[in-house]
Design an enzyme around this catalytic site. Structure first.
Site, mmCIF file in Angstrom:
data_model
loop_
_atom_site.group_PDB
_atom_site.id
_atom_site.type_symbol
_atom_site.label_atom_id
_atom_site.label_comp_id
_atom_site.label_asym_id
_atom_site.label_seq_id
_atom_site.Cartn_x
_atom_site.Cartn_y
_atom_site.Cartn_z
ATOM 1 C CD GLU A 65 47.788 48.010 42.014
ATOM 2 O OE1 GLU A 65 46.698 47.452 41.769
ATOM 3 O OE2 GLU A 65 47.874 49.122 42.541
ATOM 4 C CB THR A 73 42.335 42.322 40.861
ATOM 5 O OG1 THR A 73 43.269 42.440 41.937
ATOM 6 C CG2 THR A 73 41.039 41.744 41.383
ATOM 7 C CB THR A 125 43.170 44.704 47.784
ATOM 8 O OG1 THR A 125 42.683 45.977 48.041
ATOM 9 C CG2 THR A 125 42.078 44.016 46.974
ATOM 10 C CE LYS A 130 43.348 40.068 44.437
ATOM 11 N NZ LYS A 130 43.091 41.540 44.720
ATOM 12 C CB THR A 152 37.894 54.786 33.948
ATOM 13 O OG1 THR A 152 39.204 55.291 34.258
ATOM 14 C CG2 THR A 152 36.884 55.454 34.865
ATOM 15 C CG ASN A 194 46.635 52.163 41.990
ATOM 16 O OD1 ASN A 194 45.679 51.546 42.433
ATOM 17 N ND2 ASN A 194 47.868 51.700 41.993
#
Length: 409
Positions: free
Chosen positions: A282, A159, A196, A185, A409, A404
């Site tokens: 991230e 992702t 996640t 992942k 969106t 994040n």
């Protein structure tokens, strides 16, 4: 082969398809806005002994419940389907129905019974799967699943990850060559008790499901459950292990003379993948490793290590290369386990900054230079007992907020 690690070696360019009997692959079916793969599968030519561990989040995604049902029916899996871009979580009865439809379509595509198929999903929470795209992709997926499809599978499960995460090791069990491979992942919504994160372990070892489950539980506790990026536990975390048994070794049990060697290889794969997830957090610029030594219990050591690695203040200090040991000692003190407040030692790499809970004069410039590196190791010695634990995480950067703030969106 690479230099030996304990009783095993790392297989160069190894993947989840290196163990005998396994194939994998991936394709783009339209779940992602880009053309990156978003649907993948691992397939075994025989029903494989299977084990799984799952998120502790109470809002467990529908695919996880379906996979647990499959494994519970006989302890076997032959195909594992995964989609990225949509988590199929918090989607009610429709989500349950869609996960079962994925399983049924996978069974048809691979020509196996439905209870031999597992499914999982990762991505945005709360949106229904576009099943026309998913089912159409599954119909085409079988042709993409092949012996050299490990890389395509790794791409299909990503992702916000920046890099694929995979490893394979080889060892000898009962005179037979055995492989243990893994792919994972994970990049954000990562916190101990899994993240996640999705993990997939394949092996050609002959091992019954019950023993594989116990081993997976133990390895998860010391690896995947010891990482954090942001303190959030996902709805979709899962690690599944599949063992084809095609290596031909005598069945592995804890009493087998090569059990410890097999467990060490399994642990190495799990730790490698866990650290790769933390390193790829991230927006991260560095991997942080926290080791807590001489705690009263393993539970205390783990809790304290995870509290330090999960501290936003510690993570921010590492990002800014600020040797602020006060943030570390504060995290130690709030971890929920008693500590002797007069006996704590702390080091940043090989630089002592606290001894017997008292400040030590150190070279600030040297410490700052150390913290600018890609690996930051923090050592906390409680001087209380014999237990130790290590946790992994990453720094907290401006990019984490940017990624994040606009994930959906």
């Amino acid at each position: 082969m690479s230099t030996a690690q304990h009783n095993f070696v790392v297989v160069p360019e190894g993947s989840v398809t290196t163990p005998k009997g396994f194939q994998a692959g991936g394709l783009h079916c339209g779940l992602k806005k880009t053309e990156r793969h978003d649907l993948g599968a691992i397939y075994c030519e025989v029903p494989a002994s299977a084990a799984g561990v799952y998120t502790l989040n109470q809002f467990q995604a529908a695919p996880l419940r379906v996979t647990q049902e499959s494994i519970a029916q006989g302890g076997k899996l032959q195909a594992m389907l995964v989609n990225s871009g949509n988590a199929n979580a918090c989607t009610g009865q429709q989500g349950e129905d869609d996960a079962r439809a994925m399983r049924a379509a996978g069974a048809k595509a691979f020509g196996v019974a439905e209870h031999l198929v597992g499914v999982t999903s990762t991505g945005v929470i709360g949106e229904l799967l576009p099943m026309d795209k998913v089912l159409g992709g599954i119909e085409k997926l079988r042709a993409q699943v092949k012996a050299d499809g490990g890389d395509d599978f790794c791409q299909a499960i990503l992702t916000t990850d920046l890099v694929k995460k995979e490893l394979c090791v080889q060892l000898t069990v009962g005179g037979q060559t055995v492989h243990i491979a893994g792919a994972a992942k994970g990049s954000g919504m990562i916190h101990p008790n899994m993240a996640t994160m999705l993990g997939f372990v394949t092996t050609d070892a002959n091992i019954e499901s019950a023993h594989l489950q116990k081993l997976l539980n133990d390895i998860t506790d010391s690896t995947f459950n010891m990482i954090t990026v942001d303190g959030d536990t996902s709805t979709n975390d899962m690690v599944v292990a599949m063992a084809s048994g095609l290596a031909g070794n005598d069945s592995l049990t804890p009493d087998h003379p090569d059990w410890a060697a097999f467990a060490a290889g399994f642990n190495y794969v799990g730790e490698y993948l866990a650290k790769a997830i933390a390193r790829d957090g991230e927006g991260a610029t560095k991997l942080i490793e926290v080791t807590v030594a001489h705690a009263e219990s393993r539970e205390a050591a783990r809790a304290i290590a995870k509290t330090v690695i999960g501290s936003s203040l510690v993570k921010s200090a590492c990002f800014g290369a600020d040797a602020n040991w006060g943030r570390i000692i504060a995290a130690v003190g709030r971890a929920g386990y008693p500590v002797q407040t007069e006996t704590v030692d702390i080091r940043l790499g090989d630089i002592p900054v606290l001894e017997q809970s008292r400040p030590v004069k150190f070279d600030e410039e040297r410490a700052a230079e150390y913290l600018k590196g890609e690996l930051v190791q923090i050592y906390v010695d409680l001087n209380m007992g014999d237990a130790s634990a290590t946790a992994w995480g990453c720094d907290l950067t401006y990019d984490y907020v940017r990624i994040n703030a606009a994930y959906r969106t």
